[in-house]
Structures are given as C-alpha cells and as structure tokens.
Design an enzyme around this catalytic site. Structure first.
Site, PDB file in Angstrom:
ATOM      1  N   THR A  83      11.632 -10.542 -62.273  1.00 31.46           N
ATOM      2  CA  THR A  83      11.112  -9.972 -61.029  1.00 31.46           C
ATOM      3  C   THR A  83      12.211  -9.339 -60.184  1.00 31.46           C
ATOM      4  OG1 THR A  83      11.363 -12.135 -60.032  1.00 31.46           O
ATOM      5  CG2 THR A  83       9.179 -11.562 -60.832  1.00 31.46           C
ATOM      6  N   SER A  84      13.450  -9.365 -60.673  1.00 34.44           N
ATOM      7  CA  SER A  84      14.545  -8.810 -59.889  1.00 34.44           C
ATOM      8  C   SER A  84      14.741  -7.329 -60.214  1.00 34.44           C
ATOM      9  CB  SER A  84      15.818  -9.589 -60.223  1.00 34.44           C
ATOM     10  OG  SER A  84      16.928  -8.794 -59.999  1.00 34.44           O
ATOM     11  N   CYS A  85      15.337  -6.588 -59.277  1.00 31.96           N
ATOM     12  CA  CYS A  85      15.619  -5.170 -59.532  1.00 31.96           C
ATOM     13  C   CYS A  85      16.997  -4.974 -60.156  1.00 31.96           C
ATOM     14  CB  CYS A  85      15.524  -4.359 -58.251  1.00 31.96           C
ATOM     15  SG  CYS A  85      13.842  -4.036 -57.760  1.00 31.96           S
ATOM     16  N   VAL A  86      17.758  -6.022 -60.280  1.00 34.92           N
ATOM     17  CA  VAL A  86      19.055  -5.895 -60.956  1.00 34.92           C
ATOM     18  C   VAL A  86      19.086  -6.854 -62.143  1.00 34.92           C
ATOM     19  CG1 VAL A  86      20.504  -4.985 -59.121  1.00 34.92           C
ATOM     20  CG2 VAL A  86      20.025  -7.419 -59.185  1.00 34.92           C
ATOM     21  N   VAL A 116      21.104   1.200 -57.644  1.00 33.97           N
ATOM     22  CA  VAL A 116      19.981   0.360 -58.072  1.00 33.97           C
ATOM     23  C   VAL A 116      19.068   1.159 -58.999  1.00 33.97           C
ATOM     24  CG1 VAL A 116      17.883  -0.831 -57.295  1.00 33.97           C
ATOM     25  CG2 VAL A 116      20.029  -1.167 -56.058  1.00 33.97           C
TER      26      VAL A 116
END
Lengths: 166, 103
Positions: B100-103, A28
């Site tokens: 707003t997503s981390c991916v 991530v």
C-alpha cells in the site's frame, strides 16, 4: 482494480522546479513507475537541476513565502511575513524532510539511486545547464547525460508513453 | 475470484492474483505463484519472501527501501530477482496483500 487493456509502458517526467515538493513529486512518480515495470526517463531543467547538482541536492527547500497552502502544525494559517524570518524556511524544510523520512521516503540522492537501480534514466537539460554553467562533473553520478529537448523527445517515442510535467 | 490447486489444496486468489488468506501460504504455493510470473525461485528469493512475510505479520508497511536495507539484497538485486515489479511481485509470491506504500 480491473486490468487495463493497454497498460502504460513508459513515462517521461520533466521537473522544472527545485523546491522539495516539486522534486519529490518527480522522484516518487519516477520510482513508482520503475517499481511497476514502467520505463521512466526523467528530465531535470531550470531550477529542477538543483535535485541532481552535487552542491545543491541536499539543500532543497520548501517555499514559506508565496505558498498559500502553507500552514502551521495544527492547521492554523501561516502568515507570509513569518516566512521571511531567518531560519523559518530552513525549519519548515527540515520538518518536511523528517515527515517524509517517517514514511520511508529517502533523501534525494538515495531516491535517485533507487530509480537508477530500477532501470530509470536521469537526464539534465542542455539549455538550463548552459544557462547555469553546469557540466556533467557538477551533476550527481545518476545523471546519464545532458540532452536537448529534441533528444529527450526522441526518448519519448513508442506506444503507451506519457509525458508528465511536474 | 480465481483459484489455484497446489498439492490438492485449493488456494483462493483475489482479482489481482494475491492470496486472500495469507495463512494458506507455503513454499509450494510460492513456487506455483512464481510460475505465473515466470520466476524460478531460488534460496535468495525465499529469503526475501520470508522477510516480507515477517514484516507484514509484524504490521509494518513494506517499502522497497526497507527490503533494500534488510541486508538480504540491495534494491538493484531485488529488481533482478523480481523483474518488472520488485515489491508487487514479491508480495504476491509471498502470499501477502498488495503493498500500500508509494515507495
């Protein structure tokens, strides 16, 4: 958010553990970096090598024993003794993966594809590879090379670079 | 708060350069926003922008993976179209809020 005057330019991430959460923390962060235009170099070592080993990357697990943060669905405590039963670790791990899939977090190999597509570089540790008797042919196609830690540090030069150990 | 003028209409941007009102977006606004990023928009770019706008108005959380599976462009291609910020820059140019997503 205010703009940083000297934004981060490069992250070098070291992953030494092979559990689902350790590997995903690394993936991530690496993918998040390239998505922000930050260079990312990832160095897998010791058990972290599982994430880039062809035979292992699909079989990562979350530890159900010796993991004090482990809880039952619903929040009840998870007795350590339960964790040793056959199939429990596999079940918990499958659940972790399905929860992540719901958040559109891909499986390990696809995640590595994404990082490489963004210009991130993936390396294996020379010492750990020798120790586990692994060679380039044992690693997924994402791996750019097997490096000594000295060689990895050479990649970590330059302004606004951070080394992150997960 | 920043403002840009596009064909006589004043468009408001937040401090990170995202449109405050997504409804003010049109192709001319996109071209103007892309200039800031040094990107010359092609048809392919607009395909991506429209995909993002559709998904955003459908209330979906956007991820780079979703765009990669859209059939419009793969992830490598998305990086080529919007260098240095595939999802963030494309969202900004598409006039939708910061992802707003981390991916």
């Amino acid at each position: 958010m205010a703009k940083e005057e000297k934004p981060l330019k490069k992250v070098c991430i070291i992953c030494a553990k092979g559990s689902i959460e350790d590997v995903y923390a690394t993936l991530v962060m690496a993918n998040g970096a390239v998505m922000e235009g930050i260079e990312a170099k990832v160095f897998f070592t010791f058990f972290g090598l599982d994430a880039i080993t062809k035979k292992q990357f699909k079989k990562l697990k979350t530890a159900t024993v010796g993991n004090p943060a482990m809880r039952m669905p619903g929040g009840l405590p998870f007795p350590s003794l339960l964790g040793v039963l056959p199939g429990v670790e596999a079940g918990v791990s499958a659940m972790m993966k399905s929860q992540m899939e719901k958040l559109d977090i891909p499986p390990v190999d696809e995640f590595l594809d994404m990082i490489v597509a963004g210009g991130g570089e993936i390396y294996a540790c020379r010492l750990a590879a020798d120790m586990f008797k692994l060679e380039m042919k044992d690693f997924t196609e994402h791996v750019k090379g097997i490096l000594t830690i000295g060689e990895f540090y050479e990649l970590a030069g330059g302004d606004n670079t951070q080394i992150i150990f997960t | 708060m920043e403002k840009i003028e596009v064909k006589g209409i004043s468009i408001e941007l937040n401090e990170e350069g995202f449109l405050t009102d997504s409804a003010q977006w049109n192709n001319d606004v996109a071209l103007e926003l892309a200039k800031v990023e040094d990107i010359e928009l092609t048809e392919k770019h607009f395909d991506v922008l429209n995909f993002l706008r559709d998904k955003h108005s459908a209330g979906e959380t956007l991820t780079i993976r979703k765009v990669g599976k859209s059939g419009i462009v793969d992830i490598k291609g998305l990086y080529d179209l919007f260098p240095g910020g595939p999802l963030k820059k494309s969202s900004r140019i598409a006039g939708i809020p910061k992802p707003t997503s981390c991916v």
